[in-house]
Design an enzyme around this catalytic site. Structure first.
Site, PDB file in Angstrom:
ATOM      1  N   ASP A 118       0.144  -5.419  14.275  1.00 18.12           N
ATOM      2  CA  ASP A 118      -0.673  -6.634  14.295  1.00 18.12           C
ATOM      3  C   ASP A 118       0.245  -7.805  14.644  1.00 18.12           C
ATOM      4  O   ASP A 118       1.029  -8.267  13.810  1.00 18.12           O
ATOM      5  CB  ASP A 118      -1.334  -6.861  12.939  1.00 18.12           C
ATOM      6  CG  ASP A 118      -2.476  -5.882  12.678  1.00 18.12           C
ATOM      7  OD1 ASP A 118      -2.538  -4.848  13.366  1.00 18.12           O
ATOM      8  OD2 ASP A 118      -3.295  -6.156  11.784  1.00 18.12           O
TER       9      ASP A 118
ATOM     10  N   LYS B 137      -7.878 -10.198  16.847  1.00 17.26           N
ATOM     11  CA  LYS B 137      -8.070 -10.300  15.401  1.00 17.26           C
ATOM     12  C   LYS B 137      -8.156 -11.772  15.016  1.00 17.26           C
ATOM     13  O   LYS B 137      -7.468 -12.614  15.593  1.00 17.26           O
ATOM     14  CB  LYS B 137      -6.889  -9.602  14.705  1.00 17.26           C
ATOM     15  CG  LYS B 137      -6.891  -9.644  13.189  1.00 17.26           C
ATOM     16  CD  LYS B 137      -5.700  -8.850  12.657  1.00 17.26           C
ATOM     17  CE  LYS B 137      -5.497  -9.075  11.161  1.00 17.26           C
ATOM     18  NZ  LYS B 137      -4.333  -8.317  10.658  1.00 17.26           N
TER      19      LYS B 137
ATOM     20  N   LYS C  36     -11.290  -7.286  15.353  1.00 23.76           N
ATOM     21  CA  LYS C  36     -10.974  -7.096  13.937  1.00 23.76           C
ATOM     22  C   LYS C  36     -11.177  -8.405  13.186  1.00 23.76           C
ATOM     23  O   LYS C  36     -10.696  -9.461  13.592  1.00 23.76           O
ATOM     24  CB  LYS C  36      -9.530  -6.617  13.747  1.00 23.76           C
ATOM     25  CG  LYS C  36      -9.185  -6.403  12.265  1.00 23.76           C
ATOM     26  CD  LYS C  36      -7.791  -5.841  12.060  1.00 23.76           C
ATOM     27  CE  LYS C  36      -7.494  -5.727  10.556  1.00 23.76           C
ATOM     28  NZ  LYS C  36      -6.138  -5.207  10.304  1.00 23.76           N
TER      29      LYS C  36
END
Length: 204
Positions: A55, A119, A148
């Protein structure tokens, strides 16, 4: 997957050996301000240590300064390293600091750079995922890029709400409570999808 700090990837890999739980870690946390070479090194080290998903925070300051070419090169450098090893990359936009215009631009940059996911948040900014942001991200990205939600998903209804607007993943610290409630509803036949999602944290 379980997301751990970079220094704990090896420990997590060892503890999870023999299970189907994957190891994720973060790159460039929490502001994305590391120089690209450092992000690349972080990614390489994390992959060697056992992370199979990364991430990564895009460079928020450079995005706000509208240095879009820099942001894209920065992301692509990490994406290329990860994809050569079959590792998934999620790019964190940190929407709390961005206008809707910049959220859309960031989504398009991430897609061009080859990111697997976009995300919403790190969890360190003043705000996290919102239903409106998730809709914007889903509408901006093609189906090649998944979404996400992170920050604010604390209940099963929150999880079902983000799913309803196209988020395939969500981050949560209330995992045990969410799974327990899902099992309870499944057992009594009331576990259903949400057609009209409410903002995160609102009661149904």
């Amino acid at each position: 997957s379980v997301c751990v700090k970079p220094c704990d990837v090896e420990i997590a890999r060892e503890e999870l050996m023999g299970t189907d739980v994957l190891v994720t870690t973060v790159i460039g946390f929490p502001h994305g301000a590391h120089v690209t070479e450092v992000k690349v090194f972080e990614a390489e080290k994390a992959i060697r240590d056992g992370a199979v998903e990364l991430d990564m925070v895009l460079n928020i300051g450079r995005l706000l300064s509208r240095e879009f070419d820099y942001v894209e090169r920065d992301i692509k450098a990490v994406v290329d390293i990860a994809h050569r090893r079959g590792v998934i990359i999620k790019v964190i936009l940190e929407n709390a600091y961005l206008s809707d215009e910049l959220k859309e631009i960031a989504c398009k940059i991430c897609e061009r750079a080859g990111a697997d996911f976009v995300k919403t948040s790190t969890g360190f900014a003043p705000g996290g995922a919102t239903i409106s942001d998730l809709k914007l991200m889903r509408d901006t990205c093609s189906e090649k890029v998944r979404i996400k939600a992170a920050g604010g998903v604390r209940t099963l209804d929150d999880a079902l709400s983000v799913r309803a607007v196209g988020a395939e993943r969500f981050g949560a610290t209330a995992t045990k409570a969410i799974l327990k409630e899902a099992a309870r509803r499944e057992a009594d036949g009331t576990l259903t999808e949400i057609n009209q999602p409410r903002e995160l944290g609102e009661k149904y």
